[in-house]
Every structure is written in C-alpha cells, then in structure tokens.
Motif scaffolding. Sequence first.
Motif, short mmCIF file in Angstrom:
data_model
loop_
_atom_site.label_atom_id
_atom_site.label_comp_id
_atom_site.label_asym_id
_atom_site.label_seq_id
_atom_site.Cartn_x
_atom_site.Cartn_y
_atom_site.Cartn_z
N THR A 106 4.12 -23.57 1.95
CA THR A 106 3.51 -24.62 2.77
C THR A 106 3.03 -24.11 4.13
N GLY A 107 2.82 -22.81 4.22
CA GLY A 107 2.16 -22.28 5.40
C GLY A 107 3.08 -21.94 6.55
N PHE A 108 2.44 -21.69 7.69
CA PHE A 108 3.12 -21.15 8.86
C PHE A 108 2.56 -21.79 10.13
N ARG A 109 3.26 -21.58 11.21
CA ARG A 109 2.79 -21.97 12.52
C ARG A 109 2.80 -20.72 13.42
N PRO A 110 2.01 -20.69 14.48
CA PRO A 110 2.01 -19.52 15.36
C PRO A 110 3.37 -19.26 15.97
N ALA A 111 3.80 -18.01 15.97
CA ALA A 111 5.09 -17.62 16.55
C ALA A 111 4.89 -17.37 18.04
N LEU A 112 5.03 -18.41 18.83
CA LEU A 112 4.69 -18.34 20.26
C LEU A 112 5.84 -18.74 21.18
N SER A 113 7.06 -18.79 20.67
CA SER A 113 8.17 -19.26 21.50
C SER A 113 8.39 -18.38 22.73
N HIS A 114 8.03 -17.09 22.64
CA HIS A 114 8.21 -16.19 23.78
C HIS A 114 7.29 -16.53 24.94
N LEU A 115 6.27 -17.34 24.68
CA LEU A 115 5.33 -17.72 25.74
C LEU A 115 5.66 -19.08 26.35
N ALA A 116 6.75 -19.69 25.92
CA ALA A 116 7.11 -21.04 26.40
C ALA A 116 7.19 -21.15 27.92
N PRO A 117 7.75 -20.14 28.65
CA PRO A 117 7.83 -20.28 30.11
C PRO A 117 6.47 -20.43 30.80
N LEU A 118 5.39 -20.04 30.13
CA LEU A 118 4.06 -20.15 30.74
C LEU A 118 3.50 -21.56 30.63
N GLN A 119 4.10 -22.38 29.78
CA GLN A 119 3.71 -23.79 29.63
C GLN A 119 2.21 -23.95 29.35
N LEU A 120 1.77 -23.31 28.29
CA LEU A 120 0.34 -23.30 27.97
C LEU A 120 0.00 -24.05 26.68
N ARG A 121 0.99 -24.42 25.90
CA ARG A 121 0.70 -24.97 24.58
C ARG A 121 0.19 -26.40 24.67
N GLY A 122 -0.82 -26.66 23.83
CA GLY A 122 -1.42 -27.98 23.79
C GLY A 122 -1.30 -28.59 22.41
N GLN A 123 -2.38 -29.21 21.93
CA GLN A 123 -2.37 -29.88 20.64
C GLN A 123 -2.06 -28.91 19.52
N ARG A 124 -1.31 -29.36 18.52
CA ARG A 124 -0.98 -28.60 17.31
C ARG A 124 -0.26 -27.29 17.65
#
Length: 351
Positions: free
Chosen positions: A282-300
């Motif tokens: 059923t697929g994957f999502r981007p592995a971006l947890s290391h970038l969480a402190p930058l507070q850049l994530r938006g929709q999806r």
Amino acid sequence: MTNASQVVVIGGGQSGLAAGYHLRRLGVDFVILDAQSGPGGAWQHTWDSLHLFSPAAYSSLPGRFMPPQTGRTYPGAQHVVEYLSDYEKRYELPVQRPVRVQEVRREGEVLCVETDSGAWQARAVISATGTWWRPFLPAVPGRGDFGGRQLHTVEYRRPQDFAGRRVIVVGGGNSGAQIAADLVYDTELTWVTQRPPRFLADDIDGRALFDAATARRRALDEGRSDTGGVASLGDIVAVPPVREARDRGLLKADPMFTRLLPGGVEWADGARAEADAIIWCTGFRPALSHLAPLQLRGQRGRIATVGTRAADEPRLHLLGYGDWTGPASATLVGVGRPAREAAREIAAVLT
C-alpha cells in the motif's frame, strides 16, 4: 564533537550518490551520511525476485552506465546493490556509515545535523532519505482483530515463506502485482485492489515512464494542460513474471474488502475469505522526520519546493522523493537531472 562540511547529504542510496557525483564534479566539499551498514540503499532490503522495469543501460546514475546482468533483460535487486557499491567506490564518494541522522535544525548561518555519531554543521543540506523507511498502512476496520500475520511490502522476501498458506495481497501498483505474481504458484492467493488493475502495454518499460514524467513536468512548467504523466498510461508495468501470470489467467483481482475479521476479511456484500497472512502493498510516505525541527511540512506531509530547494529554507534541498522533487526523481535513471540541478544551485550559493 562537531564536524563541519560545506554540504551534508543525508542518505547514501541512489539519490545521495547522484548528488555526490555532481557535487564532486563541481569541487564542493561534502559528506554523505548513510544509516545503512553497507552500500545499496533500500535495494538491499527488497524481496528476492524484484527486478527493474528497464534494461540496465536505461537504469543508470550519472557518469556510469549500469552493466547488463547476464541472462536478464531487467536486472535484479542484488545487481543494483552491486552497481551502487561499485559506483560509490569508482567516484570515491565520502560516505560515512552507519550514521543515523536524528534531526536537522537551524543554528545561525548554518544548518546543524545531529546524528548518533556527533553533529555536523553545514551551509547546505541535501535530504535524500527516500520513502522505503516509512511504509504506509491504511486504516481498515478490524485490522487489529486479524489473528494471522500482517506485513508490509518491506517485510516480504520469498514465496517459500508462505507455501500452502492462504494469503491476501492488497494493492494494485507494481509492488502488489509483482508480489502477487510471486506467490500465485505456491499459495492460495487472493489479490485485492481499490480499482481494476491497469496494466501498461507490454512494450512499455521504465524508459517510457521516465519520458512521460518529464513531459508532464515540462508541460506544467510551461503553463500547458496536464498530460497526466505516468498515471495516464496505467499503474502496473508488465515485467516478465507479471506478464506470465497475467497471461495464464492467474492474476485476477477482487475489489477491496471493507473490514478484517479474526480469521480473514469481509466484503461489503457479506462475502468472506479466510486468510493466514495479509501483505499490504500500500505504498510509502516520505521519510522526513529528521527535518521536523525546521517546521516545513505542509499538505500531505510534503515540504513545498522550488525545484529541489525547500521554498521556506533555501539551505535545504530534497532529492528522490517523487515528482514533487523532480520528474521521476525516485528512480535510478530519473534522479540524475534533479541531482545535477541541486548541486549547481548549491555550488552557486557557496562560491
């Protein structure tokens, strides 16, 4: 201990190596931090029968063609691992492993990359961690009630592990079709998909998919109508094992069930099927947890980008996560161009 480098590349798989190739050519000081114990990225963790969609010559990173694999038109995953290992050595790319990046944060004029082996300060960071490390499981009613084995694509290895068992494979993409074709001879298989499977024409492989993705990006960039890209062609590349199982009438998909039961699954009309195991393709999502402190994530869960550069943090580039970071950038042949663009943009800022 704090280390310093002009550029830190996070991830030593195909995207990180492509970035390293172009940074090296431009004379930029960089280091590649890879969490794996050996070269090959996610390819070293795939199922045994997985092979590429394209011939070796059309599955290459910049600077070096992938050699053909004897006896195969479409190389297997282990051949890719060997190619990536050779690529890394040939270009003397400075990969440090195993180094697990924990977080990236702003620290004045630099970005600080915290790892389990110390910190790095960099004027630019390329995140190339991919998606394999973040498998997606849908919220299906009763998933916690099922008494059999549940696993994701990332955990599947070989059909012998399920011989004689009742297995349900969920997913109508390439992984679902390939794993279903792998299992159909040794198990009592049920293949379920959200919509009827869409097989691409038998003569279409990764070369055509790359061209379609590139044409779509060009059309969007020029303000023309969306061509639909790869999705307009179909969902499943008919690689030889899939084609063989399909032509023998063995790959017939049922619609998606509505809930799981302790001993199997149930459809909306009340029909049921017993199962010993369910494989979620059923697929994957981007592995971006290391970038969480930058507070850049938006929709999806995505980070807004201009090309490969993060729109709200110009010192950060993202590479290889999908079309939103470059056409076909999650593929071997497709990552070269966005890697080159990212390296050039970084070099221009640093000099």
